[in-house]
Scaffold this active site. Sequence first.
Site, PDB file in Angstrom:
ATOM      1  N   GLU A   1       0.861  -1.142  -0.057  1.00  0.00           N
ATOM      2  CA  GLU A   1       0.081  -0.094  -0.113  1.00  0.00           C
ATOM      3  C   GLU A   1       0.839   1.391  -0.107  1.00  0.00           C
ATOM      4  O   GLU A   1       2.035   1.096   0.225  1.00  0.00           O
ATOM      5  CB  GLU A   1      -0.985   0.045   1.093  1.00  0.00           C
ATOM      6  CG  GLU A   1      -0.171  -0.023   2.593  1.00  0.00           C
ATOM      7  CD  GLU A   1      -1.113   0.365   3.691  1.00  0.00           C
ATOM      8  OE1 GLU A   1      -1.339   1.698   3.678  1.00  0.00           O
ATOM      9  OE2 GLU A   1      -1.223  -0.398   4.414  1.00  0.00           O
TER      10      GLU A   1
ATOM     11  N   LYS B   1      -5.714  -3.148  13.441  1.00  0.00           N
ATOM     12  CA  LYS B   1      -5.051  -2.221  14.314  1.00  0.00           C
ATOM     13  C   LYS B   1      -5.725  -2.156  15.733  1.00  0.00           C
ATOM     14  O   LYS B   1      -6.794  -2.176  16.085  1.00  0.00           O
ATOM     15  CB  LYS B   1      -5.179  -0.727  13.896  1.00  0.00           C
ATOM     16  CG  LYS B   1      -4.303  -0.690  12.322  1.00  0.00           C
ATOM     17  CD  LYS B   1      -4.225   0.615  11.736  1.00  0.00           C
ATOM     18  CE  LYS B   1      -3.610   0.858  10.628  1.00  0.00           C
ATOM     19  NZ  LYS B   1      -4.220   0.052   9.550  1.00  0.00           N
TER      20      LYS B   1
END
Length: 303
Positions: free
Chosen positions: A24, A158
Amino acid sequence: MTNLILAPEVQAAFANGQPVVALESTVISHGLPYPHNREIALQLEATVRAAGAVPATIAVIQGAVHVGLTNEQIEHFATAKDVLKLSRRDIGYAVATGRDGATTVAATMAIAGLAGIQVFATGGIGGVHRGARESWDVSADLGELGKTPVLVVCAGAKSILDLPASLEVLETYGVPVVGYTTEELPAFYSAHSGLQLGRKVDDPAQAAATWAAHRVYGGGSGMVLAVPPPVEKALDPQFVEAAIGRAIAQADAAGIRGAAVTPFLLSAMARETEGESIATNTALLNNNAQIAAQVAVALFQSV
């Protein structure tokens, strides 16, 4: 016809049947400070190459979708201030308006899928935000995993997120979350979340075989390969949870909402942990890239 600009290295990999790993670009533009962002982007590419695969960092540049970036393009994303943060919904807008855009997990998966790249390495996926019962803030990454057949190698969701709720949504979307050398979901900064997965692989060959079978029987969804952070850089879960609580309080006080929440919280975590979270983030990114490349090579060898 889909218009993708493939870097020469990526073109050659496709032509020669070499394994490719998607990376990414949001981590460059919106994840880490300069010059650390540039250094980690180049390091991740080098790690993928060293493990026998070809890196393809994905981004939109002046409205053109690039699969693979030059060092100069990485430098641009590391320093530019007006780069859009792209989820899948934003790609068309960036293309139509000629903007620069850095891809999140969802956008990277979408473009990797179009390009025919099966394996994608990132730090951690998005998920259900804490307090989502009031805000309805659920990352598009989860929906993307439900419909795009790409293997995402990460350290779980996360830890600033609601991890149990994120797992429930992935189950609803038919996305297997498979532990790499563990049956417990990693919590990004730490190896332990207390959430059992019940699915474990012990090496790249097992991971590749599991992904290949899921491609046949999984109905078109992606898969998460959840890799614990390196032991020497993992943080204590209680220390992390206390820091997250303080970071969330700061976000609430500042009125941070929507797409701005995650970068704000990651920055606040860096302050609250006196930089330890950045060191852990860097280590797990590199570790995930290495394992993703190993899995991609194993997939190539099994064909």
